[in-house]
Design an enzyme around this catalytic site. Sequence first.
Site, mmCIF file in Angstrom:
data_model
loop_
_atom_site.group_PDB
_atom_site.id
_atom_site.type_symbol
_atom_site.label_atom_id
_atom_site.label_comp_id
_atom_site.label_asym_id
_atom_site.label_seq_id
_atom_site.Cartn_x
_atom_site.Cartn_y
_atom_site.Cartn_z
ATOM 1 N N GLY A 92 -4.517 -0.432 -0.768
ATOM 2 C CA GLY A 92 -3.278 0.328 -0.659
ATOM 3 C C GLY A 92 -2.544 0.139 0.663
ATOM 4 O O GLY A 92 -1.479 0.704 0.892
ATOM 5 N N LYS A 93 -3.100 -0.657 1.549
ATOM 6 C CA LYS A 93 -2.508 -0.852 2.877
ATOM 7 C C LYS A 93 -1.390 -1.883 2.828
ATOM 8 O O LYS A 93 -1.369 -2.772 1.985
ATOM 9 C CB LYS A 93 -3.578 -1.296 3.895
ATOM 10 C CG LYS A 93 -4.744 -0.354 4.000
ATOM 11 C CD LYS A 93 -4.299 1.039 4.408
ATOM 12 C CE LYS A 93 -5.481 1.961 4.582
ATOM 13 N NZ LYS A 93 -5.490 3.086 3.685
#
Length: 149
Positions: free
Chosen positions: A145-146
């Site tokens: 999710g980064k």
Amino acid sequence: FEREFADHHGAEHALAVTNGTHALELALQVLGVGPGTEVIVPAFTFISSSQAVQRLGAVTVPVDVDPHTYNIDPAAVAAAVTPRTKVIMPVHMAGLMADMDALAKISADNGVPLLQDAAHAHGARWRGNRVGELGSIATFSFQNGKLMT
């Protein structure tokens, strides 16, 4: 990888560990966090910021964020510092860095180190300085999710 990552962020060293939560936990341990201590974190962050502190037996102290950047509010940090405060943990959000000038002053005035949670700040800069050039430990993550991934 570690050498290239350190160079990219202007840091002397980098150490790869299993994940961002473990990076935070290790950095907190290096800074002496443990039972009876407190760590100031932004109220708007991923659970790992708090979990790493709690896993070491310390108390997480959430403070408000700037509504324009969603980064930790330096005035809220200054108001939350106590004699038990061991670390101030800004969490850079969505590539926007926290006000590192104001936080560095609070850190210096109170003798409390900064630990940057830079999981969303790969390659980010504050006033032209890379994360690793700001004089404090920074941790990163490559979780899916980064921004980096």
